[in-house]
Design a protein around this motif. Structure first.
Motif, PDB file in Angstrom:
ATOM      1  N   LEU A  41     -35.815  45.841 -73.508  1.00 29.11           N
ATOM      2  CA  LEU A  41     -36.728  44.627 -73.204  1.00 29.11           C
ATOM      3  C   LEU A  41     -37.476  43.670 -72.448  1.00 29.11           C
ATOM      4  N   GLU A  42     -38.641  43.178 -71.954  1.00 25.59           N
ATOM      5  CA  GLU A  42     -38.942  42.893 -71.673  1.00 25.59           C
ATOM      6  C   GLU A  42     -40.418  40.910 -71.947  1.00 25.59           C
ATOM      7  N   ILE A  43     -38.979  40.057 -71.365  1.00 30.23           N
ATOM      8  CA  ILE A  43     -40.170  38.996 -72.324  1.00 30.23           C
ATOM      9  C   ILE A  43     -40.163  38.498 -70.854  1.00 30.23           C
ATOM     10  N   THR A  44     -41.575  38.013 -70.647  1.00 29.49           N
ATOM     11  CA  THR A  44     -42.360  37.309 -69.710  1.00 29.49           C
ATOM     12  C   THR A  44     -41.876  35.592 -69.471  1.00 29.49           C
ATOM     13  N   ALA A  45     -42.416  35.231 -69.348  1.00 34.61           N
ATOM     14  CA  ALA A  45     -42.377  33.600 -69.150  1.00 34.61           C
ATOM     15  C   ALA A  45     -43.711  33.559 -69.840  1.00 34.61           C
ATOM     16  N   GLY A  46     -43.053  32.587 -71.044  1.00 36.29           N
ATOM     17  CA  GLY A  46     -44.612  32.062 -71.818  1.00 36.29           C
ATOM     18  C   GLY A  46     -44.181  32.749 -73.194  1.00 36.29           C
ATOM     19  N   ALA A  90     -32.377  19.987 -78.372  1.00 36.27           N
ATOM     20  CA  ALA A  90     -33.410  21.066 -76.898  1.00 36.27           C
ATOM     21  C   ALA A  90     -34.557  20.345 -76.333  1.00 36.27           C
ATOM     22  N   LEU A  91     -35.420  19.290 -77.235  1.00 36.36           N
ATOM     23  CA  LEU A  91     -37.004  18.945 -77.128  1.00 36.36           C
ATOM     24  C   LEU A  91     -36.403  18.344 -76.030  1.00 36.36           C
ATOM     25  N   TYR A  92     -35.589  17.281 -76.124  1.00 33.29           N
ATOM     26  CA  TYR A  92     -35.098  15.745 -75.126  1.00 33.29           C
ATOM     27  C   TYR A  92     -34.352  16.673 -74.156  1.00 33.29           C
ATOM     28  N   ASN A  93     -34.131  17.906 -73.639  1.00 38.34           N
ATOM     29  CA  ASN A  93     -33.845  17.918 -72.945  1.00 38.34           C
ATOM     30  C   ASN A  93     -34.444  18.307 -72.219  1.00 38.34           C
ATOM     31  N   ASP A  94     -35.641  18.988 -72.511  1.00 41.90           N
ATOM     32  CA  ASP A  94     -36.456  19.536 -71.943  1.00 41.90           C
ATOM     33  C   ASP A  94     -36.788  21.026 -70.787  1.00 41.90           C
ATOM     34  N   GLN A  95     -36.162  22.067 -71.217  1.00 39.77           N
ATOM     35  CA  GLN A  95     -35.150  23.037 -70.905  1.00 39.77           C
ATOM     36  C   GLN A  95     -36.797  23.997 -70.748  1.00 39.77           C
ATOM     37  N   ASP A  96     -36.390  24.768 -69.920  1.00 39.42           N
ATOM     38  CA  ASP A  96     -37.539  25.669 -69.435  1.00 39.42           C
ATOM     39  C   ASP A  96     -37.323  27.043 -70.427  1.00 39.42           C
ATOM     40  N   ILE A  97     -36.342  27.215 -71.617  1.00 40.57           N
ATOM     41  CA  ILE A  97     -35.944  28.217 -72.761  1.00 40.57           C
ATOM     42  C   ILE A  97     -35.507  27.330 -74.251  1.00 40.57           C
ATOM     43  N   ILE A  98     -36.201  27.768 -74.934  1.00 41.25           N
ATOM     44  CA  ILE A  98     -35.217  27.076 -76.037  1.00 41.25           C
ATOM     45  C   ILE A  98     -35.576  28.403 -76.766  1.00 41.25           C
ATOM     46  N   VAL A  99     -33.427  28.530 -77.508  1.00 47.57           N
ATOM     47  CA  VAL A  99     -33.376  29.375 -77.846  1.00 47.57           C
ATOM     48  C   VAL A  99     -33.616  29.191 -79.946  1.00 47.57           C
ATOM     49  N   LEU A 100     -33.901  29.515 -80.751  1.00 46.50           N
ATOM     50  CA  LEU A 100     -33.456  28.843 -81.821  1.00 46.50           C
ATOM     51  C   LEU A 100     -32.940  29.736 -82.249  1.00 46.50           C
ATOM     52  N   ASP A 101     -31.984  30.067 -82.838  1.00 48.97           N
ATOM     53  CA  ASP A 101     -30.438  30.506 -83.942  1.00 48.97           C
ATOM     54  C   ASP A 101     -30.994  30.518 -85.867  1.00 48.97           C
ATOM     55  N   ALA A 150     -26.645  28.729 -63.396  1.00 51.04           N
ATOM     56  CA  ALA A 150     -28.718  28.044 -63.247  1.00 51.04           C
ATOM     57  C   ALA A 150     -28.948  28.617 -64.068  1.00 51.04           C
ATOM     58  N   TRP A 151     -29.016  29.832 -64.539  1.00 49.25           N
ATOM     59  CA  TRP A 151     -29.999  30.478 -65.798  1.00 49.25           C
ATOM     60  C   TRP A 151     -28.987  29.270 -67.414  1.00 49.25           C
ATOM     61  N   LYS A 152     -28.224  29.406 -67.487  1.00 52.43           N
ATOM     62  CA  LYS A 152     -27.723  28.684 -68.895  1.00 52.43           C
ATOM     63  C   LYS A 152     -28.011  27.557 -68.889  1.00 52.43           C
ATOM     64  N   SER A 153     -28.523  26.987 -67.436  1.00 54.19           N
ATOM     65  CA  SER A 153     -28.952  25.365 -67.181  1.00 54.19           C
ATOM     66  C   SER A 153     -30.119  24.990 -67.880  1.00 54.19           C
ATOM     67  N   ASN A 154     -31.058  25.871 -67.785  1.00 51.52           N
ATOM     68  CA  ASN A 154     -32.458  25.907 -68.116  1.00 51.52           C
ATOM     69  C   ASN A 154     -32.708  26.446 -69.767  1.00 51.52           C
ATOM     70  N   ILE A 155     -31.295  26.498 -70.366  1.00 51.62           N
ATOM     71  CA  ILE A 155     -31.989  27.075 -71.910  1.00 51.62           C
ATOM     72  C   ILE A 155     -31.378  25.822 -73.306  1.00 51.62           C
ATOM     73  N   ALA A 156     -32.227  25.649 -73.847  1.00 49.50           N
ATOM     74  CA  ALA A 156     -31.553  24.958 -74.926  1.00 49.50           C
ATOM     75  C   ALA A 156     -31.152  25.570 -76.277  1.00 49.50           C
ATOM     76  N   TYR A 157     -30.204  25.804 -76.776  1.00 46.81           N
ATOM     77  CA  TYR A 157     -30.025  26.822 -77.860  1.00 46.81           C
ATOM     78  C   TYR A 157     -29.558  25.717 -79.003  1.00 46.81           C
ATOM     79  N   VAL A 158     -30.191  25.894 -80.508  1.00 46.54           N
ATOM     80  CA  VAL A 158     -30.000  25.518 -81.340  1.00 46.54           C
ATOM     81  C   VAL A 158     -30.056  26.685 -82.134  1.00 46.54           C
ATOM     82  N   PRO A 159     -28.339  26.113 -82.939  1.00 42.48           N
ATOM     83  CA  PRO A 159     -27.596  27.086 -83.844  1.00 42.48           C
ATOM     84  C   PRO A 159     -28.181  26.947 -84.770  1.00 42.48           C
TER      85      PRO A 159
END
Length: 170
Positions: free
Chosen positions: A17-22, A149-160, A67-76
């Motif tokens: 599985l490959e996910i590219t930035a953007g 999630a938007l307020y924190n302005d992370q590079d990645i947003i995960v919506l579960d 460092a990876w987790k600090s770039n992620i906003a997770y919305v359960p």
């Protein structure tokens, strides 16, 4: 591959599985098919039993994981809501003296909850929403979770399943 501790059954088996930035991707499947497990592995909450997660061709190991987790906003599906104000729930965990109220208003507009906050709530952004957000609908709680999630302005947003309580038009 992944299997839960003390079990023999492999619950996730992804060859590649490959996910590219953007990229914007959606993961679908039956209940119990491993969607949330895949997310948990991808964001570094679980470690695969075999295989690798590569971030920019670097193995997601202990050195890279924080460092990876600090770039992620997770919305359960059911975001945590504190018995606190709208402002403090959007900027959850941020010292109140560092909260940017203009940013709070901006993300509230982005998730289409600003009109409700500004016109229907007695203390607007300083309204206390009650334990678990009891004074809000499920959709309003989800909007606040997305606003966080938007307020924190992370590079990645995960919506579960973070939009399942929103109306079709939204």
């Amino acid at each position: 591959k992944y299997k839960y501790p003390n079990t023999d059954k492999v619950v996730l088996n992804v060859d590649d599985l490959e996910i590219t930035a953007g990229d914007f991707i959606g993961i679908t499947g039956k209940t119990g098919s491993g969607k949330s497990t895949l997310l948990d592995i991808t964001i570094g909450l679980l470690d695969p039993i075999s295989g690798k997660i590569l971030i920019d061709n670097k193995n997601l190991d202990l050195n890279l994981k924080e460092a990876w987790k600090s770039n992620i906003a997770y919305v359960p599906q059911f975001p945590f809501m504190a018995d606190d104000t709208i402002t403090n729930n959007i900027a959850l965990g941020i010292d109140p003296k560092f909260i940017d109220i203009n940013r709070i208003r901006e993300v509230a507009r982005n998730v289409e909850i600003a009109d409700f906050i500004e016109n229907d709530l007695p203390s607007k952004y300083e309204t206390v929403i009650g334990e678990s957000g009891i004074r809000l609908s499920g959709g309003q709680r989800q909007r606040l979770g997305i606003a966080r999630a938007l307020y924190n302005d992370q590079d990645i947003i995960v919506l579960d399943e973070a939009m399942n309580s929103l109306d079709v038009n939204t």
